[in-house]
Design a protein around this motif. Structure first.
Motif, PDB file in Angstrom:
ATOM      1  N   UNK B  22      50.499  49.069  44.431  1.00  0.00           N
ATOM      2  CA  UNK B  22      49.816  50.198  43.763  1.00  0.00           C
ATOM      3  C   UNK B  22      50.782  50.967  42.871  1.00  0.00           C
ATOM      4  N   UNK B  23      51.991  51.119  43.369  1.00  0.00           N
ATOM      5  CA  UNK B  23      53.001  51.858  42.603  1.00  0.00           C
ATOM      6  C   UNK B  23      53.302  51.133  41.283  1.00  0.00           C
ATOM      7  N   UNK B  24      53.479  49.807  41.360  1.00  0.00           N
ATOM      8  CA  UNK B  24      53.766  49.041  40.138  1.00  0.00           C
ATOM      9  C   UNK B  24      52.566  49.077  39.188  1.00  0.00           C
ATOM     10  N   UNK B  25      51.369  48.964  39.752  1.00  0.00           N
ATOM     11  CA  UNK B  25      50.155  48.919  38.911  1.00  0.00           C
ATOM     12  C   UNK B  25      49.864  50.260  38.235  1.00  0.00           C
ATOM     13  N   UNK B  26      50.454  51.341  38.786  1.00  0.00           N
ATOM     14  CA  UNK B  26      50.255  52.671  38.197  1.00  0.00           C
ATOM     15  C   UNK B  26      50.679  52.672  36.719  1.00  0.00           C
ATOM     16  N   UNK B  27      51.732  51.913  36.436  1.00  0.00           N
ATOM     17  CA  UNK B  27      52.240  51.853  35.057  1.00  0.00           C
ATOM     18  C   UNK B  27      51.464  50.902  34.168  1.00  0.00           C
ATOM     19  N   UNK B  28      50.835  49.919  34.779  1.00  0.00           N
ATOM     20  CA  UNK B  28      50.275  48.827  33.973  1.00  0.00           C
ATOM     21  C   UNK B  28      48.750  48.811  33.935  1.00  0.00           C
ATOM     22  N   UNK B  29      48.126  49.408  34.956  1.00  0.00           N
ATOM     23  CA  UNK B  29      46.658  49.376  35.007  1.00  0.00           C
ATOM     24  C   UNK B  29      46.139  50.808  34.936  1.00  0.00           C
ATOM     25  N   UNK B  30      45.583  51.162  33.794  1.00  0.00           N
ATOM     26  CA  UNK B  30      45.126  52.541  33.624  1.00  0.00           C
ATOM     27  C   UNK B  30      43.670  52.722  34.050  1.00  0.00           C
ATOM     28  N   UNK B  31      42.923  51.644  34.048  1.00  0.00           N
ATOM     29  CA  UNK B  31      41.523  51.723  34.469  1.00  0.00           C
ATOM     30  C   UNK B  31      41.310  50.672  35.573  1.00  0.00           C
ATOM     31  N   UNK B  32      41.474  51.116  36.799  1.00  0.00           N
ATOM     32  CA  UNK B  32      41.442  50.174  37.925  1.00  0.00           C
ATOM     33  C   UNK B  32      40.098  49.465  38.064  1.00  0.00           C
ATOM     34  N   UNK B  33      39.025  50.203  37.798  1.00  0.00           N
ATOM     35  CA  UNK B  33      37.686  49.589  37.938  1.00  0.00           C
ATOM     36  C   UNK B  33      37.528  48.443  36.948  1.00  0.00           C
ATOM     37  N   UNK B  34      37.988  48.711  35.755  1.00  0.00           N
ATOM     38  CA  UNK B  34      37.905  47.668  34.724  1.00  0.00           C
ATOM     39  C   UNK B  34      38.757  46.456  35.122  1.00  0.00           C
ATOM     40  N   UNK B 286      60.453  56.062  44.307  1.00  0.00           N
ATOM     41  CA  UNK B 286      61.787  56.092  43.681  1.00  0.00           C
ATOM     42  C   UNK B 286      62.369  54.692  43.504  1.00  0.00           C
ATOM     43  N   UNK B 287      61.539  53.689  43.753  1.00  0.00           N
ATOM     44  CA  UNK B 287      61.992  52.294  43.611  1.00  0.00           C
ATOM     45  C   UNK B 287      61.924  51.903  42.131  1.00  0.00           C
ATOM     46  N   UNK B 288      63.093  51.765  41.502  1.00  0.00           N
ATOM     47  CA  UNK B 288      63.110  51.517  40.046  1.00  0.00           C
ATOM     48  C   UNK B 288      62.510  50.164  39.678  1.00  0.00           C
ATOM     49  N   UNK B 289      62.567  49.235  40.609  1.00  0.00           N
ATOM     50  CA  UNK B 289      61.977  47.910  40.374  1.00  0.00           C
ATOM     51  C   UNK B 289      60.473  48.041  40.098  1.00  0.00           C
ATOM     52  N   UNK B 290      59.846  49.012  40.770  1.00  0.00           N
ATOM     53  CA  UNK B 290      58.399  49.179  40.634  1.00  0.00           C
ATOM     54  C   UNK B 290      58.037  50.251  39.615  1.00  0.00           C
ATOM     55  N   UNK B 291      58.881  51.249  39.535  1.00  0.00           N
ATOM     56  CA  UNK B 291      58.563  52.421  38.723  1.00  0.00           C
ATOM     57  C   UNK B 291      58.725  52.167  37.227  1.00  0.00           C
ATOM     58  N   UNK B 292      59.719  51.335  36.888  1.00  0.00           N
ATOM     59  CA  UNK B 292      60.015  51.163  35.464  1.00  0.00           C
ATOM     60  C   UNK B 292      59.284  49.953  34.904  1.00  0.00           C
ATOM     61  N   UNK B 293      58.680  50.175  33.755  1.00  0.00           N
ATOM     62  CA  UNK B 293      58.047  49.032  33.090  1.00  0.00           C
ATOM     63  C   UNK B 293      59.127  48.091  32.580  1.00  0.00           C
ATOM     64  N   UNK B 294      58.799  46.806  32.471  1.00  0.00           N
ATOM     65  CA  UNK B 294      59.790  45.848  31.985  1.00  0.00           C
ATOM     66  C   UNK B 294      60.188  46.155  30.540  1.00  0.00           C
ATOM     67  N   UNK B 295      61.499  46.158  30.315  1.00  0.00           N
ATOM     68  CA  UNK B 295      62.025  46.470  28.982  1.00  0.00           C
ATOM     69  C   UNK B 295      62.344  45.162  28.256  1.00  0.00           C
ATOM     70  N   UNK B 296      61.370  44.647  27.550  1.00  0.00           N
ATOM     71  CA  UNK B 296      61.648  43.390  26.840  1.00  0.00           C
ATOM     72  C   UNK B 296      62.506  43.632  25.596  1.00  0.00           C
ATOM     73  N   UNK B 297      62.702  44.926  25.283  1.00  0.00           N
ATOM     74  CA  UNK B 297      63.572  45.223  24.147  1.00  0.00           C
ATOM     75  C   UNK B 297      65.041  45.018  24.538  1.00  0.00           C
ATOM     76  N   UNK B 298      65.314  45.061  25.838  1.00  0.00           N
ATOM     77  CA  UNK B 298      66.685  44.718  26.271  1.00  0.00           C
ATOM     78  C   UNK B 298      66.830  43.221  26.075  1.00  0.00           C
ATOM     79  N   UNK B 299      67.767  42.853  25.247  1.00  0.00           N
ATOM     80  CA  UNK B 299      67.766  41.457  24.808  1.00  0.00           C
ATOM     81  C   UNK B 299      68.164  40.468  25.891  1.00  0.00           C
ATOM     82  N   UNK B 300      68.969  40.910  26.839  1.00  0.00           N
ATOM     83  CA  UNK B 300      69.375  39.991  27.896  1.00  0.00           C
ATOM     84  C   UNK B 300      68.925  40.504  29.256  1.00  0.00           C
ATOM     85  N   UNK B 301      68.167  39.664  29.919  1.00  0.00           N
ATOM     86  CA  UNK B 301      67.636  40.072  31.224  1.00  0.00           C
ATOM     87  C   UNK B 301      67.964  38.967  32.233  1.00  0.00           C
TER      88      UNK B 301
END
Lengths: 305, 322
Positions: B22-34, B286-301
């Motif tokens: 749920x924590x990870x989806x908070x950033x990515x899913x704005x309309x849960x019903x949809x 406070x888990x940064x793995x879940x809280x932060x959206x993936x930064x694809x602008x960082x060129x090396x991951x």
């Protein structure tokens, strides 16, 4: 965060990847970076790259190449592998390199240990050949290139027989079997063993049809007696029937090898995959218990004299 | 010539708890019903694709795992979800060793969505998008191929069934329940062999057969918690969303008619609801793995599977003072 690898010069290019030499910053250790060409394939990320990562993640053994890291850079997938500067094909072909029976025993032992590790983790390599047996600076043989590997199939799963480089292809694959087992890898190791002893390819077929001819002329055409149902394969009826080589003939072919070395080779090159030796049987064979003892890998000189 | 990279480092975490999801989806899913509504349509769509392509259940299961995993770290967009789903199936075919040409999958995907004028230009543009998403999916899984490799739910239903000499009807019922499981987030929470055990447990209860799978299957406390998590998730699904289940419409003749009430009774007889222990909300938050959206602008991951490597990196950073 600063990265711990530097990417240096290009050392090779394959169908789906470019290989660079690199350095791990923490200990200045040489590494190989395989950059996967993701955009150039019509089916997306190449199956070989997927298989390579998938199986190397599962396998950790001194005789299997180590996948150290995975990273995305500039939207390309990069695999960090240990750097292995030579391979068995180069050593076999370089006639200025002299090696002994003990050296061959050591290489075969390391190869079998690596292959056994794959098998006990339910992985078929399906492309064993001298070129894929890399050699570390310390002389250790490492099984590499898992681009054709796959998990051991379920009993009814249908597989492609178009695997393994032709010269190292087991008879069941030559017949086009849709289901096969670990035995295909053991056959390849058997052919590699013979090649190490002869220093020329043992069964060099010119094409797929010729490969059958070359294989069965050298080792005898399998019959219903030693391989029940072999005649059910569609291509079987077109075959010329050759008798298996006698023990004396094999002795003439492989001069100066012990009787147990010949037994081991015959076990690995058994036509019927059901009777072919497993890696455990190979590793426990008398060949590895008799003298000479396998050379210490670090003491084998593979540089040209 | 030598180059050095600016990097982000991720440790693979293939399974997450409900709170973490749920924590990870908070950033990515704005309309849960949809999202939930579309997810059911996507499962139907992927099922149709796999049926028409004659692919096994394990490929479908892998594709659905990828679809759900992708949306933990990538924005859910209604107009893109069929493209993401197709990409998940292309990758699922490769992962499950049931390879199909991307052309074949993409053409069928467009056809099933009633797209007209499927010419080579349209197909190439679609494929290009599919292949871009393919890498994003793998990144959202941390390139961790250990999941969906050897273990699949249906395989393990039969393996456990055979090992513990279970009745064929129990296995069949569990196999139907396992299809309903794909509608839950359970694939993201527990490994597939655990789901297989949980479906067998539900099937035993439904068929009123004695079961002692938990004691037959040699397990530690962790496994018991995982099975309970899966078992109660399945029961709760049938109680909360009975109308959406496929079990009621595909009920084998040997099972007495089922209803929500039947599952409520099952739940009441199953003792206290147990499962995975959740961390506190603030810990999850406070888990940064879940809280932060993936930064694809960082060129090396960079993606690692082992905590040891992660620890070594942290130590190296401390030493170098970076």
């Amino acid at each position: 965060m600063r990265e711990s690898y530097s990417k240096e010069n290009k050392v090779g290019e394959g169908t789906y990847a470019v290989v660079y030499l690199g350095t791990r910053q923490s200990d200045s250790k040489k590494i190989a970076i395989k950059e996967i060409k993701t955009s150039e394939f019509k089916d997306g990320l190449d199956m070989s790259a997927i298989r390579e990562v998938k199986y190397l993640q599962e396998l950790e053994h001194p005789n299997v190449i180590r996948l150290m890291d995975i990273f995305m850079a500039y939207n390309n997938l990069n695999l960090v592998l240990e750097f292995l500067p030579s391979d068995l094909e180069v050593v076999i072909k370089d006639k200025s390199v002299l090696f002994t029976q003990a050296d061959i025993k050591s290489w075969l032992l390391m190869t079998l240990r690596g292959v056994h590790h794959c098998h006990r983790n339910f992985v078929l390599h399906r492309d064993l050949k001298p070129n894929n047996l890399l050699i570390s600076p310390e002389g250790i043989i490492k099984v590499a290139d898992f681009g054709l590997a796959r998990a051991v199939p379920n009993p009814r799963e249908i597989l492609t027989s178009n695997v393994v480089t032709r010269w190292y292809r087991a008879p069941e694959l030559l017949f086009g079997a849709k289901h096969y087992t670990y035995a295909v890898d053991v056959w390849s190791v058997g052919v590699i063993f013979a090649e190490m002893l002869l220093r020329v390819p043992y069964l060099p077929g010119k094409d797929d049809v010729d490969q059958m001819e070359v294989t069965f002329r050298a080792l005898g055409t399998p019959t219903e007696k030693d391989w029940p149902s072999v005649s059910m394969f569609p291509s079987y009826n077109k075959l010329q029937i050759y008798p298996p080589p006698s023990r004396d003939e094999l002795r003439n072919r492989f001069i100066a090898v012990s009787s147990s070395a010949l037994n081991l080779m015959c076990g690995m090159l058994e036509m019927n995959p059901g009777n072919r030796w497993s890696t455990v049987q190979c590793l426990e064979s008398a060949y590895f218990k008799e003298l000479p003892s396998p050379s210490n890998p670090a003491d084998i000189n593979i540089s040209s004299s | 010539m030598s180059a050095q990279f600016e990097m982000q480092l991720y440790l693979s975490r293939p399974y997450l708890t409900r709170q973490q999801i749920l924590c990870a989806q908070k950033n990515t899913i704005h309309d849960r019903r949809s999202y939930n509504r579309k997810k059911l349509l996507i499962i139907k769509f992927l099922t149709d694709l796999t049926l028409q392509l004659n692919l096994p259940r394990k490929t479908l299961e892998t594709a659905i795992y990828y679809y759900q995993r992708y949306h933990l770290f990538n924005l859910f967009e209604t107009e893109l979800c069929y493209t993401v789903a197709t990409s998940c199936l292309v990758l699922g075919c490769k992962q499950a060793e049931t390879f199909k040409k991307a052309n074949e999958i993409c053409t069928l995907s467009l056809r099933l969505r009633k797209m007209s004028n499927i010419n080579s230009e349209v197909l190439d543009a679609f494929k290009k998008r599919i292949f871009q998403i393919e890498l994003r999916i793998l990144e959202s899984c941390g390139f961790d191929y250990r999941v969906n490799n050897y273990v699949h739910i249906d395989d393990y239903i039969f393996k456990f069934g055979k090992t513990y000499a279970l009745d064929v009807n129990i296995c069949h019922t569990a196999w139907i329940i396992a299809y309903d499981v794909l509608k839950l987030d359970l694939l993201l929470t527990v490994p597939q062999h655990i789901i297989a055990l949980a479906t067998l447990k539900v099937a035993c209860k439904l068929l009123e057969k004695p079961e002692n799978l938990c004691s037959q299957y040699e397990m530690g406390n962790t496994d018991r918690d995982l099975i309970n998590e899966a078992y109660f998730s399945i029961i709760n699904f049938y109680i909360n969303a009975f109308d959406l289940c496929d079990l009621k419409d595909n009920l084998p003749s040997y099972i007495p008619p089922i209803s929500i009430e039947r599952f409520m009774v099952l739940k009441a007889n199953s003792g206290p609801e147990e499962g995975l222990t959740e961390l506190t909300e603030s810990d999850v938050g406070s888990d940064r793995f879940l809280e932060e959206q993936r930064q694809y602008s960082v060129r090396e991951r960079r993606y690692v599977l082992s905590t040891d490597i992660m620890r070594d990196e942290v130590e190296a950073l401390k030493i170098s003072g970076r």
